[in-house]
Design a protein around this motif. Structure first.
Motif, short mmCIF file in Angstrom:
data_model
loop_
_atom_site.label_atom_id
_atom_site.label_comp_id
_atom_site.label_asym_id
_atom_site.label_seq_id
_atom_site.Cartn_x
_atom_site.Cartn_y
_atom_site.Cartn_z
N ASN A 20 0.85 -1.18 0.00
CA ASN A 20 0.00 0.00 0.00
C ASN A 20 0.89 1.24 0.00
OD1 ASN A 20 -1.84 2.07 0.58
ND2 ASN A 20 -3.08 0.75 1.88
N PRO A 21 0.63 2.23 -0.87
CA PRO A 21 1.47 3.43 -0.91
C PRO A 21 1.53 4.22 0.39
CG PRO A 21 -0.07 3.38 -2.76
CD PRO A 21 -0.42 2.24 -1.87
N THR A 22 0.61 3.95 1.32
CA THR A 22 0.61 4.69 2.58
C THR A 22 1.49 4.04 3.65
OG1 THR A 22 -1.34 3.50 3.38
CG2 THR A 22 -1.72 5.56 2.16
N THR A 23 2.10 2.88 3.34
CA THR A 23 2.98 2.24 4.33
C THR A 23 4.30 2.99 4.43
OG1 THR A 23 3.82 0.70 2.67
CG2 THR A 23 1.97 -0.07 4.01
N ASP A 24 5.01 2.79 5.53
CA ASP A 24 6.31 3.44 5.73
C ASP A 24 7.35 2.92 4.75
OD1 ASP A 24 5.47 5.00 8.07
OD2 ASP A 24 5.35 3.04 9.05
N ILE A 25 7.32 1.62 4.50
CA ILE A 25 8.19 0.99 3.50
C ILE A 25 7.27 0.30 2.50
CG2 ILE A 25 9.99 -0.73 3.06
CD1 ILE A 25 10.97 -0.26 5.94
N THR A 26 7.22 0.84 1.28
CA THR A 26 6.33 0.31 0.26
C THR A 26 7.12 -0.54 -0.72
OG1 THR A 26 4.93 2.28 0.45
CG2 THR A 26 4.65 0.93 -1.53
N LEU A 27 6.67 -1.79 -0.91
CA LEU A 27 7.31 -2.71 -1.83
C LEU A 27 6.37 -2.99 -2.99
CD1 LEU A 27 8.71 -5.25 0.79
CD2 LEU A 27 9.92 -3.35 -0.30
N HIS B 114 9.37 -11.15 -2.41
CA HIS B 114 10.63 -11.42 -3.10
C HIS B 114 11.78 -10.58 -2.55
CE1 HIS B 114 8.65 -13.96 -5.98
NE2 HIS B 114 7.78 -13.01 -6.24
N THR B 115 11.50 -9.73 -1.57
CA THR B 115 12.51 -8.82 -1.04
C THR B 115 13.14 -9.39 0.23
OG1 THR B 115 11.31 -6.93 -1.93
CG2 THR B 115 12.95 -6.46 -0.24
N VAL B 116 14.48 -9.36 0.27
CA VAL B 116 15.22 -9.78 1.46
C VAL B 116 15.94 -8.55 2.01
CG1 VAL B 116 17.04 -11.25 2.39
CG2 VAL B 116 15.49 -12.14 0.62
N PHE B 117 15.71 -8.29 3.28
CA PHE B 117 16.35 -7.18 3.98
C PHE B 117 17.37 -7.71 4.97
CE2 PHE B 117 11.96 -5.72 3.27
CZ PHE B 117 12.13 -4.43 2.80
N ALA B 118 18.39 -6.92 5.24
CA ALA B 118 19.28 -7.15 6.39
C ALA B 118 18.84 -6.17 7.46
CB ALA B 118 20.73 -6.90 6.02
N PHE B 119 18.72 -6.65 8.70
CA PHE B 119 18.42 -5.79 9.84
C PHE B 119 19.75 -5.36 10.43
CE2 PHE B 119 17.63 -5.34 14.46
CZ PHE B 119 16.74 -4.29 14.41
N VAL B 120 20.04 -4.07 10.38
CA VAL B 120 21.32 -3.56 10.86
C VAL B 120 21.11 -2.59 12.01
CG1 VAL B 120 22.50 -3.87 8.65
CG2 VAL B 120 21.37 -1.71 9.12
N VAL B 121 22.02 -2.62 12.96
CA VAL B 121 21.94 -1.75 14.14
C VAL B 121 23.25 -1.00 14.29
CG1 VAL B 121 21.64 -1.68 16.64
CG2 VAL B 121 20.37 -3.36 15.29
N ASP B 122 23.14 0.31 14.44
CA ASP B 122 24.29 1.18 14.69
C ASP B 122 24.22 1.59 16.16
OD1 ASP B 122 24.96 1.10 11.96
OD2 ASP B 122 23.56 2.74 11.55
N ASP B 123 25.17 1.15 16.96
CA ASP B 123 25.20 1.48 18.39
C ASP B 123 25.78 2.86 18.55
OD1 ASP B 123 25.13 1.39 21.13
OD2 ASP B 123 26.02 -0.61 21.25
N GLU B 124 25.06 3.75 19.25
CA GLU B 124 25.52 5.13 19.43
C GLU B 124 26.10 5.38 20.80
OE1 GLU B 124 22.23 7.68 18.48
OE2 GLU B 124 22.53 7.43 16.35
#
Length: 106
Positions: free
Chosen positions: A34-41, A95-105
């Motif tokens: 849906n175009p209203t989602t934060d991340i649209t695929l 069909h989309t594969v994401f990597a979950f990345v974390v930047d420690d501040e």
């Protein structure tokens, strides 16, 4: 409200638009077609509102929840309903594969 000490993001690995980075800045991030989602695929194999990533500021952790999608959400190759995310986890939505990345501040 505690100040976040971690910044997290999803980075597309496969499925088109490889390398695109989506910062997870809010308490909730909605993923879907849906175009209203934060991340649209742009993927007919996923639901309009497919999954939600939730940030718990008190626990400083992220969780992904599948929103009862037809084709499901996978984390590290396993279909999940909801699961805590760890740095390096691989999330597959359609069909989309994401990597979950974390930047420690800290």
């Amino acid at each position: 409200m505690p100040v976040p000490t971690k910044r997290a993001a999803l980075v597309i690995r496969t499925g088109g638009f490889e390398g695109t980075r989506y910062e997870l800045a809010g308490d909730e991030t909605l993923i879907g077609r849906n175009p209203t989602t934060d991340i649209t695929l742009l993927d007919e194999g996923i639901s309009r509102e497919h999954a939600m990533i939730l940030y718990d500021a008190e626990q400083e952790r992220y969780e992904i929840e599948d929103l009862e999608s037809t084709n499901g959400t996978k984390v590290n190759g396993r279909r999940v309903r909801n699961v805590l995310l760890n740095a390096g986890d691989e999330i597959q939505i359609g069909h989309t594969v994401f990597a979950f990345v974390v930047d420690d501040e800290r």
